[in-house]
Design a protein around this motif. Structure first.
Motif, PDB file in Angstrom:
ATOM      1  N   GLU A  63      23.353   8.617  22.674  1.00 54.33           N
ATOM      2  CA  GLU A  63      22.077   8.633  21.155  1.00 54.33           C
ATOM      3  C   GLU A  63      20.390   8.306  21.893  1.00 54.33           C
ATOM      4  O   GLU A  63      21.123   7.517  22.832  1.00 54.33           O
ATOM      5  CB  GLU A  63      22.156   7.806  20.173  1.00 54.33           C
ATOM      6  N   ILE A  64      19.783   8.731  21.785  1.00 56.37           N
ATOM      7  CA  ILE A  64      18.369   9.155  22.861  1.00 56.37           C
ATOM      8  C   ILE A  64      17.172   8.408  22.062  1.00 56.37           C
ATOM      9  O   ILE A  64      17.708   8.884  20.627  1.00 56.37           O
ATOM     10  CB  ILE A  64      18.469  10.182  23.180  1.00 56.37           C
ATOM     11  N   ASP A  65      16.539   8.080  22.457  1.00 57.13           N
ATOM     12  CA  ASP A  65      15.169   7.557  21.626  1.00 57.13           C
ATOM     13  C   ASP A  65      14.161   8.358  21.098  1.00 57.13           C
ATOM     14  O   ASP A  65      13.062   8.115  20.097  1.00 57.13           O
ATOM     15  CB  ASP A  65      15.043   6.094  21.962  1.00 57.13           C
ATOM     16  N   SER A  66      14.030   8.854  21.649  1.00 57.59           N
ATOM     17  CA  SER A  66      13.058   9.920  22.589  1.00 57.59           C
ATOM     18  C   SER A  66      13.191  11.408  22.718  1.00 57.59           C
ATOM     19  O   SER A  66      14.016  11.549  23.893  1.00 57.59           O
ATOM     20  CB  SER A  66      11.375   9.408  23.096  1.00 57.59           C
ATOM     21  N   HIS A  67      12.544  12.260  22.964  1.00 55.49           N
ATOM     22  CA  HIS A  67      12.330  13.700  23.766  1.00 55.49           C
ATOM     23  C   HIS A  67      11.937  13.282  25.488  1.00 55.49           C
ATOM     24  O   HIS A  67      13.204  13.950  26.305  1.00 55.49           O
ATOM     25  CB  HIS A  67      11.212  14.695  23.943  1.00 55.49           C
ATOM     26  N   PRO A  93      11.306  25.346  21.101  1.00 54.60           N
ATOM     27  CA  PRO A  93      10.007  24.028  20.225  1.00 54.60           C
ATOM     28  C   PRO A  93      10.412  23.247  20.629  1.00 54.60           C
ATOM     29  O   PRO A  93      10.140  22.052  21.626  1.00 54.60           O
ATOM     30  CB  PRO A  93       9.906  24.853  18.580  1.00 54.60           C
ATOM     31  N   LEU A  94      11.548  22.342  20.450  1.00 53.03           N
ATOM     32  CA  LEU A  94      12.303  21.084  20.417  1.00 53.03           C
ATOM     33  C   LEU A  94      11.661  20.766  22.141  1.00 53.03           C
ATOM     34  O   LEU A  94      12.534  19.176  22.780  1.00 53.03           O
ATOM     35  CB  LEU A  94      13.470  19.898  19.505  1.00 53.03           C
ATOM     36  N   LEU A  95      12.346  21.390  23.213  1.00 54.51           N
ATOM     37  CA  LEU A  95      12.940  21.904  24.591  1.00 54.51           C
ATOM     38  C   LEU A  95      11.831  22.035  25.192  1.00 54.51           C
ATOM     39  O   LEU A  95      11.862  21.950  26.436  1.00 54.51           O
ATOM     40  CB  LEU A  95      14.065  22.099  24.739  1.00 54.51           C
ATOM     41  N   ASP A  96      10.900  22.383  24.442  1.00 58.79           N
ATOM     42  CA  ASP A  96       9.310  22.655  25.525  1.00 58.79           C
ATOM     43  C   ASP A  96       8.957  21.500  26.631  1.00 58.79           C
ATOM     44  O   ASP A  96       9.024  22.018  27.948  1.00 58.79           O
ATOM     45  CB  ASP A  96       8.427  23.512  24.865  1.00 58.79           C
ATOM     46  N   ASP A  97       8.671  20.588  26.353  1.00 55.54           N
ATOM     47  CA  ASP A  97       8.018  19.659  27.164  1.00 55.54           C
ATOM     48  C   ASP A  97       9.102  18.690  27.779  1.00 55.54           C
ATOM     49  O   ASP A  97       8.250  17.850  27.846  1.00 55.54           O
ATOM     50  CB  ASP A  97       7.349  18.833  26.038  1.00 55.54           C
ATOM     51  N   LEU A 119      22.300  24.554  26.177  1.00 51.17           N
ATOM     52  CA  LEU A 119      22.239  23.105  25.541  1.00 51.17           C
ATOM     53  C   LEU A 119      21.514  23.844  24.288  1.00 51.17           C
ATOM     54  O   LEU A 119      20.644  25.276  24.924  1.00 51.17           O
ATOM     55  CB  LEU A 119      21.363  22.537  26.772  1.00 51.17           C
ATOM     56  N   ALA A 120      21.839  23.197  23.770  1.00 49.25           N
ATOM     57  CA  ALA A 120      20.874  24.009  22.614  1.00 49.25           C
ATOM     58  C   ALA A 120      20.227  23.200  20.831  1.00 49.25           C
ATOM     59  O   ALA A 120      20.694  22.343  21.823  1.00 49.25           O
ATOM     60  CB  ALA A 120      22.489  25.352  21.276  1.00 49.25           C
ATOM     61  N   VAL A 121      19.692  23.377  20.233  1.00 52.81           N
ATOM     62  CA  VAL A 121      19.300  22.675  18.848  1.00 52.81           C
ATOM     63  C   VAL A 121      19.550  23.304  17.904  1.00 52.81           C
ATOM     64  O   VAL A 121      19.987  24.479  17.450  1.00 52.81           O
ATOM     65  CB  VAL A 121      17.935  22.689  19.076  1.00 52.81           C
ATOM     66  N   ALA A 122      20.518  22.202  17.352  1.00 51.33           N
ATOM     67  CA  ALA A 122      21.340  22.243  16.277  1.00 51.33           C
ATOM     68  C   ALA A 122      19.411  22.161  14.827  1.00 51.33           C
ATOM     69  O   ALA A 122      19.210  22.050  14.202  1.00 51.33           O
ATOM     70  CB  ALA A 122      22.016  21.001  15.624  1.00 51.33           C
ATOM     71  N   PHE A 123      20.169  23.219  13.642  1.00 53.60           N
ATOM     72  CA  PHE A 123      19.443  23.398  12.447  1.00 53.60           C
ATOM     73  C   PHE A 123      19.626  22.078  11.250  1.00 53.60           C
ATOM     74  O   PHE A 123      18.563  20.885  11.120  1.00 53.60           O
ATOM     75  CB  PHE A 123      19.816  24.523  12.309  1.00 53.60           C
ATOM     76  N   CYS A 124      20.667  21.228  11.152  1.00 54.89           N
ATOM     77  CA  CYS A 124      21.329  20.518  11.621  1.00 54.89           C
ATOM     78  C   CYS A 124      22.537  20.189  11.496  1.00 54.89           C
ATOM     79  O   CYS A 124      23.439  20.762  12.061  1.00 54.89           O
ATOM     80  CB  CYS A 124      21.273  20.334   9.261  1.00 54.89           C
ATOM     81  N   GLY A 125      22.861  18.515  11.308  1.00 53.10           N
ATOM     82  CA  GLY A 125      24.659  18.216  11.051  1.00 53.10           C
ATOM     83  C   GLY A 125      24.613  18.090   9.645  1.00 53.10           C
ATOM     84  O   GLY A 125      24.212  17.753   8.446  1.00 53.10           O
ATOM     85  N   ILE A 126      26.392  17.752   9.489  1.00 53.17           N
ATOM     86  CA  ILE A 126      27.302  17.448   8.259  1.00 53.17           C
ATOM     87  C   ILE A 126      27.656  16.749   8.664  1.00 53.17           C
ATOM     88  O   ILE A 126      28.700  15.833   9.439  1.00 53.17           O
ATOM     89  CB  ILE A 126      27.696  18.699   7.984  1.00 53.17           C
ATOM     90  N   ALA A 127      26.754  15.061   7.396  1.00 50.14           N
ATOM     91  CA  ALA A 127      27.759  13.991   7.832  1.00 50.14           C
ATOM     92  C   ALA A 127      29.395  13.613   7.099  1.00 50.14           C
ATOM     93  O   ALA A 127      30.492  13.671   7.692  1.00 50.14           O
ATOM     94  CB  ALA A 127      27.212  13.094   7.465  1.00 50.14           C
ATOM     95  N   GLU A 128      29.842  14.790   6.603  1.00 52.44           N
ATOM     96  CA  GLU A 128      31.129  15.273   5.464  1.00 52.44           C
ATOM     97  C   GLU A 128      32.333  15.648   6.597  1.00 52.44           C
ATOM     98  O   GLU A 128      33.300  14.863   6.267  1.00 52.44           O
ATOM     99  CB  GLU A 128      31.205  15.864   4.963  1.00 52.44           C
TER     100      GLU A 128
END
Length: 218
Positions: A63-67, A93-97, A119-128
């Motif tokens: 768990e991380i707090d910021s980019h 884009p979330l990995l650009d900076d 390393l990729a970026v998820a569109f979303c996660g599913i809690a279920e």
């Protein structure tokens, strides 16, 4: 409605014995309504549910707090696995900076057969189910999800939805048309085809590590 869709629904109506336009319209209305069946309930938050389910499918999480913490979290994982500081990272884009430390080899592209870490970026996660949803596209090469032994995935905490149906609703609402491929990943690749013994990494990554970013929507 496209001609192909109309033709498919027409065949379905014929098989079901529908003979009028009203019957065909009823089929279309039923599909567009997207009714939901019984929904599982749980007392914890979607974040807590996601983390618990992720652990059950052998996924790990930082768990991380910021980019600004992304590179540090990746370094911690690579160090713990005794891996070199080399990875293929999505041109998202979330990995650009992200400021990668000097001396690291970070290629912003899809993965190849020689890449150990992706390393990729998820569109979303599913809690279920503790699953990740990844969409194919220029900023999310599908090879990152499947070729490396170690798959790291950035997930903004605000992108965790309660159930699978919510993920599809989010995709329709934000993207409209579906991408060429939608991958729902629940833990590392595994199989029990040989003597019913679980083997990790048979058809994809041996390890799945989620970087859960903050509490705000991403």
């Amino acid at each position: 409605m496209t001609e192909r869709r109309a033709a498919i629904l027409g065949r379905v109506s014929k098989i079901l014995g529908h003979t009028t336009a009203a019957d065909a319209d009823a089929v279309t209305q039923r599909l567009n309504a997207r009714p939901r069946g019984p929904q599982p309930q749980w007392p914890e938050s979607v974040r807590e549910r996601f983390l618990a389910k992720l652990a059950k499918v052998s996924g790990t999480c930082a768990e991380i707090d910021s980019h600004a913490d992304i590179a540090h979290a990746v370094a911690g994982y690579l160090g713990a696995q005794n891996l070199p500081f080399r990875l293929a990272a999505a041109p998202h884009p979330l990995l650009d900076d992200v400021e990668w430390p000097a001396g690291w080899q970070v290629a912003r592209r899809g993965a190849g057969g020689d890449d150990r870490v992706g390393l990729a970026v998820a569109f979303c996660g599913i809690a279920e189910s503790g699953s990740l949803v990844l969409l194919s596209g220029p900023d999310s090469p599908t090879t990152l999800n499947f070729l490396p032994d170690d798959f790291l995935c950035l997930l903004p905490a605000g992108r965790i939805v309660p159930r699978l149906e919510d993920a599809w609703d989010l995709l329709r609402g934000e993207r409209g048309a579906l991408p060429r491929a939608t991958n729902i990943i629940s833990g590392p690749s595994r199989t029990a085809d040989v003597e019913q013994t679980i083997q990790l990494g048979a058809h994809g990554p041996r390890r799945l590590h989620v970087l859960l970013l903050g509490d705000a929507p991403g």
